[in-house]
Design an enzyme around this catalytic site. Structure first.
Site, PDB file in Angstrom:
ATOM      1  N   GLU A   1       0.816  -1.225   0.000  1.00 41.63           N
ATOM      2  CA  GLU A   1       0.000   0.000   0.000  1.00 41.63           C
ATOM      3  C   GLU A   1       0.846   1.270   0.000  1.00 41.63           C
ATOM      4  OE1 GLU A   1      -2.728  -0.629   3.238  1.00 41.63           O
ATOM      5  OE2 GLU A   1      -1.258  -0.138   4.766  1.00 41.63           O
TER       6      GLU A   1
ATOM      7  N   TYR B   1     -10.523  -1.416   3.047  1.00 38.27           N
ATOM      8  CA  TYR B   1     -11.284  -1.691   4.259  1.00 38.27           C
ATOM      9  C   TYR B   1     -12.527  -0.816   4.365  1.00 38.27           C
ATOM     10  CZ  TYR B   1      -7.262  -4.297   5.988  1.00 38.27           C
ATOM     11  OH  TYR B   1      -6.257  -5.207   6.140  1.00 38.27           O
TER      12      TYR B   1
ATOM     13  N   GLU C   1      -5.905  -7.286   0.840  1.00 34.40           N
ATOM     14  CA  GLU C   1      -6.403  -7.209   2.215  1.00 34.40           C
ATOM     15  C   GLU C   1      -7.840  -6.712   2.197  1.00 34.40           C
ATOM     16  OE1 GLU C   1      -4.065  -4.926   4.985  1.00 34.40           O
ATOM     17  OE2 GLU C   1      -2.161  -5.644   4.156  1.00 34.40           O
TER      18      GLU C   1
END
Length: 416
Positions: free
Chosen positions: A100, A242, A310
């Site tokens: 990231e 997320y 993720e």
């Protein structure tokens, strides 16, 4: 992992563990550790997906030249990648160079969060740095280091090992806070800074015009040769997602709960309203945000191969094993991925964060994302499956009838 039916496992190789001084001799114990791990995964039919850099810069390189703000990092990172490709490449076919990179550059070289640099003020803990320039210098060197390692792989290893090298970004879902024209324009600026900053060089060879106009001389410039090296240097784009945030043209609290230097977001000219964050259990439930990210990348960046590296939900770390909110989160977000694939997104894998409870960079041990509970007070670190582990196992082996017939229709690799 084998009992769960995992098809792949993502992990990072610690640069310091393999080459303690950042350059020079390889640590034989570190080398053996990773060889054993990779062989064990392979023996159980689990594909290793390796991230080369996950923030753990060897201290000597920070001491020598300041880490990612110095172009010397390009040569040292490439040499580290060369060791990994040579030693592990027969068994590793999926490589991500930098974890990231967008948030790493923003947080570590502009905010000084947890580690890194920022402009020293009475409100920060930074002893060195310049938030106005180093965020962009660090990001520039990350792109060049990635391209250098990727091009090395193509020249030296790809014909024999036949693997792929990618680059990952943190990808917020971005949505206008209101339906006003100003908020829509602010959202487009946010996409240019948070997506285009790294992706436009990788796909088209240069930074977004919005960034060049705003930053001027503060934004590094690619030479013609560098532009060619960076362009098309990523075989896939790794996405870490997320949460979805809302974007407005009006001032609003920063996404970062402990932010002290908001230079990047001031440069962006758009303000972020968070619906939740990974250091809190108040986490958003907006799976459409992930679907919108995948659709945007398809439309704006030539539909690159996508690996979702993720995705998961934090909860308070305790002994409660009935983590129903996590199950609901994972199921809904997998559904969003399926919708994106049906609409043409070239998404190839989905990884849950995380297999077991572990140390989180912001939340420490207070919060956890794990599908297995770890008792950190137990000398043996006892691990117990949560409801999410049982659900995910059923999802992978097809015994759970998931809404929208996810199992029979999901064409990507549903792995952890």
């Amino acid at each position: 992992m084998a009992d769960m039916g995992l098809e792949a496992f993502r992990f990072s190789i610690s640069w310091s563990r393999l080459i303690p001084n950042g350059r020079g001799p390889v640590n034989p114990k570190g080398l053996l550790f990773y060889k054993n791990l990779i062989k064990e995964l392979r023996s159980h039919g689990i594909e290793p997906h390796v991230t080369l850099y996950h923030y753990d810069l060897p201290q000597s390189l920070e001491d020598d030249y300041g880490g990612w703000i110095n172009r010397k990092i390009i040569e040292d990172f490439t040499a580290f990648a060369d060791v990994c490709f040579r030693e592990f490449g027969e068994d590793v076919k999926l490589w991500t160079t930098i974890n990231e990179a967008t948030i790493f550059a923003i947080a570590s070289y502009g905010e000084g969060i947890k580690f890194g640099h920022c402009t020293p003020t009475k409100f920060t803990n930074c002893s060195t740095g310049n938030s106005c320039t180093e965020t962009y210098i660090a990001g520039h060197n990350m792109l060049l280091a990635h391209a250098s390692a990727s091009n090395l792989y193509k020249l030296k290893y790809k014909s024999k090992q036949r693997g792929s090298v990618g680059f990952s970004i943190f990808a917020f879902g971005l949505s206008p806070y209101t339906n006003s024209k100003d908020d829509e324009i602010a959202t487009q600026r946010a996409k240019a800074f948070l997506f285009g900053w790294m992706l436009k060089p990788l796909v088209f060879g240069d930074y977004p015009d919005e960034m060049k106009r705003t930053l001027g001389s503060r934004l590094p410039v690619f030479s013609e040769d560098e532009s060619e090296q960076v362009k098309d240097s990523s075989d896939f784009i790794g996405i870490i997602h997320y949460t979805t945030v809302y974007v407005t043209n009006r001032p609003s609290p920063s996404i970062f709960p402990i932010s002290t230097n908001k230079v990047f977001f001031e440069d962006m000219g758009a303000y972020i309203i968070s619906t939740g964050n990974s250091s809190s259990t108040e986490f958003d439930f907006t799976p459409w945000g992930l679907e919108s990210v995948l659709d945007y990348l398809k439309q704006s960046y030539n539909n690159p191969p996508i690996y979702i590296l993720e995705n998961g939900r934090p909860m308070e770390h305790d002994s409660m094993l009935q983590d129903t909110p996590r199950v609901e989160y994972i199921q809904a977000y997998i559904g969003a991925v399926l919708n994106a694939i049906r609409n043409g997104s070239d998404t190839r894998a989905y990884f849950v964060w995380s297999l077991v409870d572990l140390y989180e960079i912001v939340g420490g041990y207070k919060l956890s994302f794990g599908m297995y509970h770890v008792n950190f007070s137990d000398p043996g670190l006892k691990r117990s499956p949560k409801l999410s582990a049982s659900w995910y196992t059923g999802f992978l082996n097809g015994t759970i009838d998931v809404a929208f017939q996810l199992i029979s229709n999901f064409s990507g690799s549903s792995s952890l």
